[in-house]
Enzyme design. Sequence first.
Site, short mmCIF file in Angstrom:
data_model
loop_
_atom_site.label_atom_id
_atom_site.label_comp_id
_atom_site.label_asym_id
_atom_site.label_seq_id
_atom_site.Cartn_x
_atom_site.Cartn_y
_atom_site.Cartn_z
CB THR B 104 36.76 4.86 35.57
OG1 THR B 104 37.54 5.86 36.21
CG2 THR B 104 37.57 4.11 34.57
CB THR B 180 42.62 10.41 36.52
OG1 THR B 180 43.15 9.09 36.41
CG2 THR B 180 41.41 10.40 37.42
CG ASP B 181 45.73 8.18 31.74
OD1 ASP B 181 45.48 7.72 32.86
OD2 ASP B 181 46.43 7.60 30.89
CE LYS B 259 46.70 9.65 37.32
NZ LYS B 259 45.93 8.80 36.40
#
Lengths: 439, 439
Positions: B104, B180-181, B259
């Site tokens: 993104t 970011t996953d 994360k």
Amino acid sequence: MPDLSGYRGPSAKLLTEAGASIGDVLEIQMGTESIKGTLVPRYEHNDDKHIVIKLKSGYNVGISVDKVSKVVRVAKGEAPKFIAPKQAAGKGLPEVAILGTGGTIASRVDYRTGAVHPATTAEELYSLFPELSEVASIKPEIVVSVYSENLEPNHWEAIAKRVSEVVAKGVSGVILTMGTDTMGYTAAALSFALRGIPVPLFVVGSQRSSDRPSSDAFLNLIGAATMAVQANFSGVFVAMHADSSDETLAVHLGTRVRKNHTSARDAFESMGIEPVAFWSRKGTEMVAHEPPTPRGKTGSFAAKPKFDPRVALVKFFPSMSKEYLSAILGSGLHGVVFEGTGLGHINSKNIEVVRKFVAGGGVACMTSQCLWGRVDMNVYDTGRDLLKAGVVPLEDMLPETALAKLMWALANFKSPEGTMVAMQDNLAGEITNRTIQRR
Amino acid sequence: MPDLSGYRGPSAKLLTEAGASIGDVLEIQMGTESIKGTLVPRYEHNDDKHIVIKLKSGYNVGISVDKVSKVVRVAKGEAPKFIAPKQAAGKGLPEVAILGTGGTIASRVDYRTGAVHPATTAEELYSLFPELSEVASIKPEIVVSVYSENLEPNHWEAIAKRVSEVVAKGVSGVILTMGTDTMGYTAAALSFALRGIPVPLFVVGSQRSSDRPSSDAFLNLIGAATMAVQANFSGVFVAMHADSSDETLAVHLGTRVRKNHTSARDAFESMGIEPVAFWSRKGTEMVAHEPPTPRGKTGSFAAKPKFDPRVALVKFFPSMSKEYLSAILGSGLHGVVFEGTGLGHINSKNIEVVRKFVAGGGVACMTSQCLWGRVDMNVYDTGRDLLKAGVVPLEDMLPETALAKLMWALANFKSPEGTMVAMQDNLAGEITNRTIQRR
């Protein structure tokens, strides 16, 4: 003659040269640095390459002999000894049930051999923890006897049933002692099975190996016993060290707690919320925004102890193939909790595998491997496709809590539809306030 | 005419009553509380039950209309607009490669429709992020185009190969933009595949949905570009927001980052170590105890981009049956990384299943689902039995890093024995200093 129990080879050599004995205060020099503490014994199966000292903070530190330039004996000490005076039971005090499962709390250690002798009678517990006799009339018993990592849903059933029996007898509170490995899972499971319990139940354990007489076992047990008598709230909680000092316990809601360190004293943390309370000898300090349920009447409580063990917790990872997930979901499961990435995703190619599982009557739920924050499956295509495939999003429920809840819901709500609705209801604080969503 | 893009039903009704328009400053009253911020637009697929405002802190908050008693328009605002002046390339500045994977970052959003237009040329990037043109001569390209959750080992191979090509051409540094996953997994994978890379590579992304023009994408990209030119160190890092302000980036070692929040700006955290550095417009502050490798010579670098995808990450859970684990290990795997409980355990009844897998040539490794702390399989029977069964203990390596490393090691060290040795070596900072063990 110096006592160097458990030391041999290079570590024993260094200690012998220093004239050290267990209990002595040593200064371990490593180049320009040094570290001071009391020499503690080691298990016989430990390696021969580390010297372990207890720091003033209560922590034990293992120092690799490769790094040690010199060991200096600073002061003579005494090897810790167990004194076991006969203690009278706390007569006239409120009753607290202590249910044991085979963990490391309430054990005494033979220093010479490292053998552990679990205390199983009230007298033994009073002798190990004399302060207990001033707080409560304790009723200890062993419910199951397995290592924490071997606890299974059928053990949760046995524990839940026994808890409801002792509660029916009118105890002021219940303490469950266990190893810490699966403590988070167990606390969550009991939160559902014992929903509506009219007294507080504290799950306690010890993060210190049992070669340490001044372990955290004592504070956890005495704090839990005191709260079991005095606390004005009910429910299922984990009570463990709040920090690395030996003064304060944090009381965590059973559905929002996780073991976040392999060995630290304060390994257990509340996730996404504050602990419910902190306990120290000064008293209990409540901190929850929403105070827990007050104590209730014993008569109206009935446990729902059943769990369906055919549920898996599946953490997604980038190399997950269709063959892999098909093998899992085809292994006879009734339900699956995914730990997806980010807001609740798995790779697109596995969505069809999940759709088939749900179409065949399975229940599939989504949590996040991030562990903090909320799943939101409406933001990206993959999330929306998973929702269309019938996956149930579980907001900010912890994966471990979701696993226990799904086992419980499948056993108690029978149909997949009823189970899916129950999974999205906040039954025991497992989903936090969602009025204000932080996105 | 008021612009209420994305709002409909109950949320649009409340906003219309207040005379509000996108960009206006609103006070949302909820009983005795209220909250103030700028109204931001929503995607068309969002629900109609939340009003989303941007707080002064930069955070967006979604408020359930059920809780809203009144909306007051405090001040008129302007809807954010994209201005896209033609920017000249940063001529004469050092070259930085920006490799895109379909995340993104570097996207511009059509506010009316919510459609995302990814920027793919240097001119488009300069127009979105004009400051870039003052820092570096950027060479953007799309390497692969998949959602982060769909990134697989073969994509890591393609990325690693392309990185070595651009490094051979003499760029000052490389930026990899991605969702970011799976950023943690990817950074770890590249840390091994690009071991010895002579320039810094920064993996960056955006935690904010792309409906927010002032997202964290900008700071992450400009910070990474600046460091790609100026930093005196090399290696693979994740560069993301250090906190919830929009001022500082944390630079995390690629093998020690995770994360830890589904949606927060500062979701990425270094695990068990400090970040390597912090970056703000004031400069780069190094914080690592062991400074990272300095920049090296381009000629001597050769990537090892191969990964064996037949590796699984298996998180242990209390209802894990022999049938379940046998189904997994029999699905054609060459290796497995367990996320055991506590110090590195699974239930005893599955140890024989693991022993057979190892005896058949599989590689089985152990990490802890605690995520913090070190596995120690010598403390309890179960750990020792797992060691005897051939399980490789991975100290404090993160489970996600261990998965990527095992895929890489199996592809590069061929024999199970060679792989097992490599898994226990500290190749890219994946195991932290073990001189002083905190037990």
